[in-house]
Design an enzyme around this catalytic site. Structure first.
Site, mmCIF file in Angstrom:
data_model
loop_
_atom_site.group_PDB
_atom_site.id
_atom_site.type_symbol
_atom_site.label_atom_id
_atom_site.label_comp_id
_atom_site.label_asym_id
_atom_site.label_seq_id
_atom_site.Cartn_x
_atom_site.Cartn_y
_atom_site.Cartn_z
ATOM 1 N N SER A 1 -4.493 -18.676 -17.221
ATOM 2 C CA SER A 1 -5.340 -17.524 -17.537
ATOM 3 C C SER A 1 -5.560 -17.347 -19.030
ATOM 4 O O SER A 1 -6.341 -16.488 -19.446
ATOM 5 C CB SER A 1 -4.723 -16.243 -16.966
ATOM 6 O OG SER A 1 -4.677 -16.283 -15.559
ATOM 7 N N ARG B 1 4.122 -0.742 8.708
ATOM 8 C CA ARG B 1 2.865 -1.136 8.070
ATOM 9 C C ARG B 1 1.708 -0.613 8.921
ATOM 10 O O ARG B 1 1.720 -0.754 10.148
ATOM 11 C CB ARG B 1 2.794 -2.658 7.950
ATOM 12 C CG ARG B 1 1.717 -3.163 7.001
ATOM 13 C CD ARG B 1 2.041 -2.886 5.550
ATOM 14 N NE ARG B 1 3.175 -3.652 5.060
ATOM 15 C CZ ARG B 1 3.615 -3.600 3.806
ATOM 16 N NH1 ARG B 1 3.020 -2.799 2.924
ATOM 17 N NH2 ARG B 1 4.655 -4.310 3.424
ATOM 18 N N HIS C 1 0.441 4.659 0.287
ATOM 19 C CA HIS C 1 1.545 4.789 1.230
ATOM 20 C C HIS C 1 1.732 6.262 1.601
ATOM 21 O O HIS C 1 1.515 7.156 0.767
ATOM 22 C CB HIS C 1 2.848 4.291 0.617
ATOM 23 C CG HIS C 1 2.910 2.814 0.393
ATOM 24 N ND1 HIS C 1 2.015 1.915 0.941
ATOM 25 C CD2 HIS C 1 3.801 2.057 -0.319
ATOM 26 C CE1 HIS C 1 2.346 0.686 0.569
ATOM 27 N NE2 HIS C 1 3.424 0.752 -0.184
ATOM 28 N N CYS D 1 7.307 0.790 -4.684
ATOM 29 C CA CYS D 1 6.199 1.716 -4.446
ATOM 30 C C CYS D 1 6.479 2.700 -3.314
ATOM 31 O O CYS D 1 5.999 3.838 -3.350
ATOM 32 C CB CYS D 1 4.911 0.944 -4.160
ATOM 33 S SG CYS D 1 5.052 -0.291 -2.851
#
Length: 361
Positions: free
Chosen positions: A50, A257, A264, A139
């Protein structure tokens, strides 16, 4: 290290963003462009393939440099938005070069010499960093812990029982692509009415999941660990204990999930040492930094992922006192797992460090 130039003027710290071209790194560049400008140079670092790309941050084009030891020369704070194995190798290198490494991976979260920080809850922990590294929580934990920290400060938390409803972006690009492909395969059909019909329709296109995610929920997130628990469930337990400074906190989690792209959600049963009331909980949550209270079910007002996505706070609704326990609350929380759940909290930790380095409160 001095934070003044040769003329004695204040110098802003130099920030490095490692993994600048990735999914979380991309969100991070947007967040850095939106928040108060506390940084001098922002250096963008990524894999050698990159290098040379140009990305926009704070309205300026910045060229990406390859990850190397030399890339950390002169860096004061280095944020890592990369996989665990990359952080494990390179965060100590950045720290050895004099930078404070703020890591968004899981590589150091449970290291006793690395603080696990949520600025609204335990910003003070960022000052004690023997290895020169600060870790950002998972998270799922971040989607609820800001609200729980505020309630704990008032009532004294003793137990958490949570169920998560986790978006597919938590599985990365593969998770998002899988959901979109499966939705395309089942849209406009009568599928979802007979055993196995959705599974047959999506065929081998399960992506990172053990079962179809379209028209379905999958009660398994992360990898399988001892005694049937998953890695995500253990993270909720272990990280909540560490962030809140409650090593004996009883925590049980079931991580699921769901067919949501980003954000979430969790249902939370929180038991406290002291009796609670909804009115007091509302008062605390409505004034807690980083929390938005949205709780008027009679008018259909409560948080949902479709409304919370793209926002920074933890949103809380459906606050009720447990019918069988005057010391317990039930609530529903939502948080964007790519913003507060990843990039934003990392940026906030870095800002805490910047304020410490410059002496600015």
């Amino acid at each position: 290290m001095t934070y003044a130039d040769s003329a004695g003027a204040a110098r802003k710290p130099t920030l490095a963003v490692v993994g600048a071209t990735g999914a979380v790194g991309t969100v991070m560049l947007g967040i850095l462009s939106e928040r108060k400008d506390v940084w001098g140079e922002i250096r963008l670092i990524a894999s050698p393939r990159s290098a040379g790309k140009k990305l926009t941050v704070r309205g300026e084009q910045v060229e990406v440099v390859a990850l190397s030891e030399e890339a950390f020369e002169g860096v004061d704070v280095a944020m890592f938005d990369v996989p665990d194995e990359v952080s494990a190798q390179w965060a100590p290198v950045a720290a050895a070069k004099g930078a404070v490494a703020v890591d968004n991976s899981g590589a150091f979260r449970m290291d006793p010499e690395v603080p696990l920080v949520v600025p609204e809850v335990n910003a003070h922990a960022a000052r004690v960093r023997p290895r020169g590294i600060i870790s950002n929580p998972n998270c799922t934990t971040l989607s609820m812990i800001v609200a729980m920290g505020a309630l704990h400060a008032e009532f004294g938390l003793s137990e958490l029982i949570v169920s998560s409803y986790q978006a597919v972006s938590g599985s990365g690009k593969e998770g998002v692509d899988t959901l979109r492909e499966q939705i395309a395969a089942v849209a406009g059909t009568e599928l979802g009415t007979h055993p196995g019909d959705v599974r047959r329709a999506v065929g081998g296109g399960l992506g990172p999941y053990p079962a179809p995610i379209a028209y379905n929920v999958v009660p398994f997130a992360g990898s399988l660990k001892d005694d049937g628990w998953t890695s995500e469930e253990l993270k909720v337990r272990n990280e909540s204990r560490k962030i809140l400074g409650l090593p004996g906190l009883r925590v049980t989690a079931t991580c699921v999930r769901v067919p949501v792209i980003t954000t979430h959600s969790l249902t939370v049963h929180a038991r406290f040492e002291n009796e609670v009331t909804v009115a007091k909980a509302h008062e605390i949550l409505s004034t807690a930094p980083g929390v938005v209270l949205c709780d008027n079910p009679a008018e259909g007002e409560f948080p949902t992922p479709a409304d919370v996505v793209g926002t920074d706070p933890t949103w809380v609704g459906r606050v009720r006192r447990s019918m069988d326990d005057p010391n317990a609350l039930e609530l529903f929380v939502c948080g964007d797992n790519l913003r507060k759940g990843a990039a934003l909290n990392t940026a906030q930790i870095a800002e805490v460090v910047a304020a410490e380095l410059t002496g600015v409160s």
